[in-house]
Design a protein around this motif. Structure first.
Motif, PDB file in Angstrom:
ATOM      1  N   GLY A 245       0.799  -1.241   0.000  1.00  0.00           N
ATOM      2  CA  GLY A 245       0.000   0.000   0.000  1.00  0.00           C
ATOM      3  C   GLY A 245       0.823   1.278   0.000  1.00  0.00           C
ATOM      4  O   GLY A 245       0.404   2.301   0.560  1.00  0.00           O
ATOM      5  N   GLY A 246       1.963   1.257  -0.631  1.00  0.00           N
ATOM      6  CA  GLY A 246       2.831   2.430  -0.662  1.00  0.00           C
ATOM      7  C   GLY A 246       2.288   3.580  -1.504  1.00  0.00           C
ATOM      8  O   GLY A 246       2.498   4.753  -1.177  1.00  0.00           O
ATOM      9  N   LEU A 247       1.561   3.239  -2.580  1.00  0.00           N
ATOM     10  CA  LEU A 247       1.062   4.307  -3.469  1.00  0.00           C
ATOM     11  C   LEU A 247       0.117   5.246  -2.749  1.00  0.00           C
ATOM     12  O   LEU A 247       0.256   6.472  -2.842  1.00  0.00           O
ATOM     13  N   ALA A 248      -0.827   4.670  -2.010  1.00  0.00           N
ATOM     14  CA  ALA A 248      -1.803   5.500  -1.287  1.00  0.00           C
ATOM     15  C   ALA A 248      -1.072   6.352  -0.253  1.00  0.00           C
ATOM     16  O   ALA A 248      -1.393   7.531  -0.066  1.00  0.00           O
ATOM     17  N   ASP A 249      -0.083   5.775   0.421  1.00  0.00           N
ATOM     18  CA  ASP A 249       0.669   6.540   1.426  1.00  0.00           C
ATOM     19  C   ASP A 249       1.459   7.665   0.780  1.00  0.00           C
ATOM     20  O   ASP A 249       1.557   8.764   1.320  1.00  0.00           O
ATOM     21  N   LEU A 250       2.001   7.372  -0.394  1.00  0.00           N
ATOM     22  CA  LEU A 250       2.768   8.392  -1.108  1.00  0.00           C
ATOM     23  C   LEU A 250       1.863   9.572  -1.455  1.00  0.00           C
ATOM     24  O   LEU A 250       2.227  10.735  -1.272  1.00  0.00           O
ATOM     25  N   GLN A 251       0.661   9.238  -1.946  1.00  0.00           N
ATOM     26  CA  GLN A 251      -0.281  10.302  -2.292  1.00  0.00           C
ATOM     27  C   GLN A 251      -0.691  11.113  -1.071  1.00  0.00           C
ATOM     28  O   GLN A 251      -0.839  12.326  -1.136  1.00  0.00           O
ATOM     29  N   ALA A 252      -0.853  10.439   0.064  1.00  0.00           N
ATOM     30  CA  ALA A 252      -1.294  11.125   1.289  1.00  0.00           C
ATOM     31  C   ALA A 252      -0.111  11.691   2.069  1.00  0.00           C
ATOM     32  O   ALA A 252      -0.299  12.227   3.157  1.00  0.00           O
ATOM     33  N   ARG A 253       1.075  11.548   1.536  1.00  0.00           N
ATOM     34  CA  ARG A 253       2.316  11.974   2.208  1.00  0.00           C
ATOM     35  C   ARG A 253       2.434  11.358   3.600  1.00  0.00           C
ATOM     36  O   ARG A 253       2.763  12.022   4.569  1.00  0.00           O
ATOM     37  N   ARG A 254       2.141  10.051   3.653  1.00  0.00           N
ATOM     38  CA  ARG A 254       2.251   9.317   4.905  1.00  0.00           C
ATOM     39  C   ARG A 254       3.519   8.482   4.881  1.00  0.00           C
ATOM     40  O   ARG A 254       3.700   7.671   3.970  1.00  0.00           O
ATOM     41  N   VAL A 255       4.398   8.697   5.866  1.00  0.00           N
ATOM     42  CA  VAL A 255       5.581   7.838   5.979  1.00  0.00           C
ATOM     43  C   VAL A 255       5.220   6.765   6.993  1.00  0.00           C
ATOM     44  O   VAL A 255       5.132   7.028   8.186  1.00  0.00           O
ATOM     45  N   ARG A 256       4.958   5.558   6.503  1.00  0.00           N
ATOM     46  CA  ARG A 256       4.438   4.499   7.365  1.00  0.00           C
ATOM     47  C   ARG A 256       5.391   3.307   7.329  1.00  0.00           C
ATOM     48  O   ARG A 256       5.830   2.895   6.250  1.00  0.00           O
ATOM     49  N   PHE A 257       5.721   2.800   8.486  1.00  0.00           N
ATOM     50  CA  PHE A 257       6.552   1.596   8.531  1.00  0.00           C
ATOM     51  C   PHE A 257       5.800   0.439   7.889  1.00  0.00           C
ATOM     52  O   PHE A 257       4.575   0.361   7.986  1.00  0.00           O
ATOM     53  N   VAL A 258       6.534  -0.457   7.265  1.00  0.00           N
ATOM     54  CA  VAL A 258       5.932  -1.706   6.810  1.00  0.00           C
ATOM     55  C   VAL A 258       5.826  -2.581   8.062  1.00  0.00           C
ATOM     56  O   VAL A 258       6.843  -2.896   8.682  1.00  0.00           O
ATOM     57  N   GLY A 259       4.612  -2.904   8.476  1.00  0.00           N
ATOM     58  CA  GLY A 259       4.440  -3.710   9.687  1.00  0.00           C
ATOM     59  C   GLY A 259       4.463  -2.848  10.942  1.00  0.00           C
ATOM     60  O   GLY A 259       4.280  -1.634  10.884  1.00  0.00           O
ATOM     61  N   ASP A 260       4.716  -3.493  12.059  1.00  0.00           N
ATOM     62  CA  ASP A 260       4.656  -2.810  13.354  1.00  0.00           C
ATOM     63  C   ASP A 260       5.921  -1.985  13.588  1.00  0.00           C
ATOM     64  O   ASP A 260       7.031  -2.521  13.599  1.00  0.00           O
ATOM     65  N   PRO A 261       5.752  -0.664  13.782  1.00  0.00           N
ATOM     66  CA  PRO A 261       6.935   0.203  13.893  1.00  0.00           C
ATOM     67  C   PRO A 261       7.919  -0.241  14.973  1.00  0.00           C
ATOM     68  O   PRO A 261       9.130  -0.270  14.741  1.00  0.00           O
ATOM     69  N   ALA A 262       7.399  -0.596  16.154  1.00  0.00           N
ATOM     70  CA  ALA A 262       8.305  -0.956  17.258  1.00  0.00           C
ATOM     71  C   ALA A 262       9.143  -2.186  16.881  1.00  0.00           C
ATOM     72  O   ALA A 262      10.359  -2.228  17.128  1.00  0.00           O
ATOM     73  N   THR A 263       8.511  -3.162  16.241  1.00  0.00           N
ATOM     74  CA  THR A 263       9.239  -4.370  15.842  1.00  0.00           C
ATOM     75  C   THR A 263      10.295  -4.037  14.798  1.00  0.00           C
ATOM     76  O   THR A 263      11.439  -4.489  14.883  1.00  0.00           O
ATOM     77  N   ARG A 264       9.904  -3.206  13.837  1.00  0.00           N
ATOM     78  CA  ARG A 264      10.831  -2.885  12.748  1.00  0.00           C
ATOM     79  C   ARG A 264      12.031  -2.086  13.255  1.00  0.00           C
ATOM     80  O   ARG A 264      13.146  -2.229  12.764  1.00  0.00           O
ATOM     81  N   ILE A 265      11.791  -1.248  14.270  1.00  0.00           N
ATOM     82  CA  ILE A 265      12.903  -0.475  14.844  1.00  0.00           C
ATOM     83  C   ILE A 265      13.775  -1.395  15.697  1.00  0.00           C
ATOM     84  O   ILE A 265      15.006  -1.295  15.678  1.00  0.00           O
ATOM     85  N   ALA A 266      13.141  -2.321  16.420  1.00  0.00           N
ATOM     86  CA  ALA A 266      13.929  -3.255  17.238  1.00  0.00           C
ATOM     87  C   ALA A 266      14.845  -4.093  16.342  1.00  0.00           C
ATOM     88  O   ALA A 266      15.974  -4.418  16.724  1.00  0.00           O
TER      89      ALA A 266
END
Ligand code: ATP
Ligand code: MG
Length: 410
Positions: free
Chosen positions: A146-167
């Motif tokens: 779902g990157g296209l919709a986020d790009l259009q909405a200027r949303r920087v969203r982690f793929v999956g759970d942010p805390a897990t991805r940062i860990a």
């Protein structure tokens, strides 16, 4: 073609069909290997922004990629073989070609990876949805997260759970704010920011180089202020760059000077003396050139903007045009120089050709002074006189003054 398919296809853009790209894709497809663009170039192209290096994803193994590229005479550098990345160099471009992968196990910044992933699994291990859009050479878009919709909405969203991805990889925390600066709305994503806040204490586990690289890339964005504010609010800035106490000064610097010079911006952001600047440079593993520059812009600032034109020329002579200009800009950002005075001082610096001192040691020895310390003392006395005279003395005048010094008993 249905409406839905149309939205998922773009007209191939010039960078997708230019000779360098064709050469790389051609080499791979000659071996029956599929390849798609991904990451920054896709994201930037979809936004109509200029693209930088081109990332390519492929199911083929890195060894196979190397074999196919080398067969057609393309230079390949095994930049990250262990995680499946090779770089094809076809000037003026670099292509980072990465085998589809999934992270089997992650420890800090390192991961054990498997090269048996499909496109969706590969997208799932990428950092942000806007960085996980695949684009086939014919313009077909595959957008598993779902990157296209986020790009259009200027949303920087982690793929999956942010805390897990940062860990899994703390660097993603800094990348988050950098991509917010480039693509976000200025407010950020609450879940992502909460995860960053909770993981900020892990930042010191990153190497100085990586932190520096991310900070510099952040400062290179056209307007990093909103992202830096978020970093401050989230307690990230205090850990990543505790010296950063000059956000307002940086904001004014950017208003005065939109050119994205990361070190000048860093100098505006931090508020330190020479010793602390050297410590910062050591911590972030700056090159010697960078260390010297950030130190030369530390406090106290070696410039008095009130002096007359002659005093400014003297300062210019001592500091050099670049450092002079940087310091004037920093002082203006601090509020110590008015708009009109700033314009005057910058004009003066721009129109300045550094004068060359017309004498050398041999001019002194030619007058019968034996080589030795006295030569240096005499030269530097003439030099001071020349500088005090606004650099107007030519060779003859300097020689005359030298002779006068030699004849005058000390
Ligand atoms: P830039 O324009 O700054 O080069 P980019 O998105 O191309 O942006 P790169 O650092 O070149 O960023 O990385 C290429 C791609 O690799 C990213 O778009 C992302 O999909 C993936 N990637 C890079 N670093 C990470 C990371 N730490 N964790 C997960 N995925 C990453
Ligand atoms: Mg890139």
């Amino acid at each position: 073609m249905t409406e839905d398919e149309k939205r998922r296809r773009i007209v191939p853009q010039p960078w997708m069909v230019e000779p360098a790209t064709r050469a790389v894709l051609g080499a791979l497809s000659a071996g029956g290997v599929e390849a798609r663009f991904v990451g920054g170039s896709v994201r930037d192209a979809l936004l109509g922004r200029p693209i930088g290096d081109i990332d390519i994803a492929t199911p083929a193994s890195p060894e196979r990629v190397i074999e196919l590229l080398e067969k057609t005479g393309i230079k390949v550098v095994p930049t990250g073989l262990a995680h499946g990345t090779v770089t094809a160099v076809v000037p003026p471009r670099h292509f980072e070609i990465t085998t589809l992968r999934r992270d089997v196990e992650t420890y800090g910044r390192r991961a054990r990876v498997a090269f048996d992933a499909d496109w969706a699994a590969d997208a799932a291990r990428r950092d942000f949805t806007i960085n996980a859009i695949f684009l086939a050479p014919d313009g077909t878009i595959d957008d598993p997260v779902g990157g296209l919709a986020d790009l259009q909405a200027r949303r920087v969203r982690f793929v999956g759970d942010p805390a897990t991805r940062i860990a899994e990889d703390v660097l993603r925390l800094l990348r988050y704010y950098r991509f917010e600066a480039r693509f976000g709305t200025g407010f950020g994503d609450q879940r992502a920011r909460a995860a960053c806040r909770a993981a900020a204490h892990l930042l010191p586990t990153l190497s100085g180089e990586r932190v520096a690289q991310e900070l510099v890339k952040l400062l290179e964005t056209s307007d990093p202020i909103a992202a830096l504010h978020m970093m401050e609010e989230d307690g990230v800035l205090a850990v990543a760059l505790p010296e950063a106490r000059g956000l307002n000064r940086l904001r004014r610097l950017i208003e005065i000077e939109p050119e994205t010079d990361p070190l000048l911006r860093l100098a505006a952001l931090i508020n330190v003396d020479g010793k602390a600047a050297a410590a910062l440079a050591a911590r972030l593993r700056f090159s010697n050139t960078w260390r010297d520059r950030i130190q030369s812009l530390s406090q106290p600032w070696a410039l008095d903007p009130r002096g007359d034109a002659q005093a400014q020329r003297r300062t210019l002579y001592r500091l050099g045009v670049e450092r002079y200009r940087d310091l004037v800009l920093l002082m203006a950002a601090e509020g110590g120089v008015s708009q009109s005075r700033l314009a005057e001082l910058l004009d003066l610096a721009l129109g300045w050709t550094p004068p060359v001192f017309p004498l050398a040691g041999r001019d002194v020895t030619a007058l019968g002074i034996p080589a030795g310390r006295r030569v240096g003392r005499l030269l530097s006395a003439v030099h001071d006189w020349w500088e005090a005279g606004d650099f107007r003395g030519d060779r003859a005048a300097c020689l005359a003054y030298l002779e006068l010094l030699i004849c005058t008993p000390a």
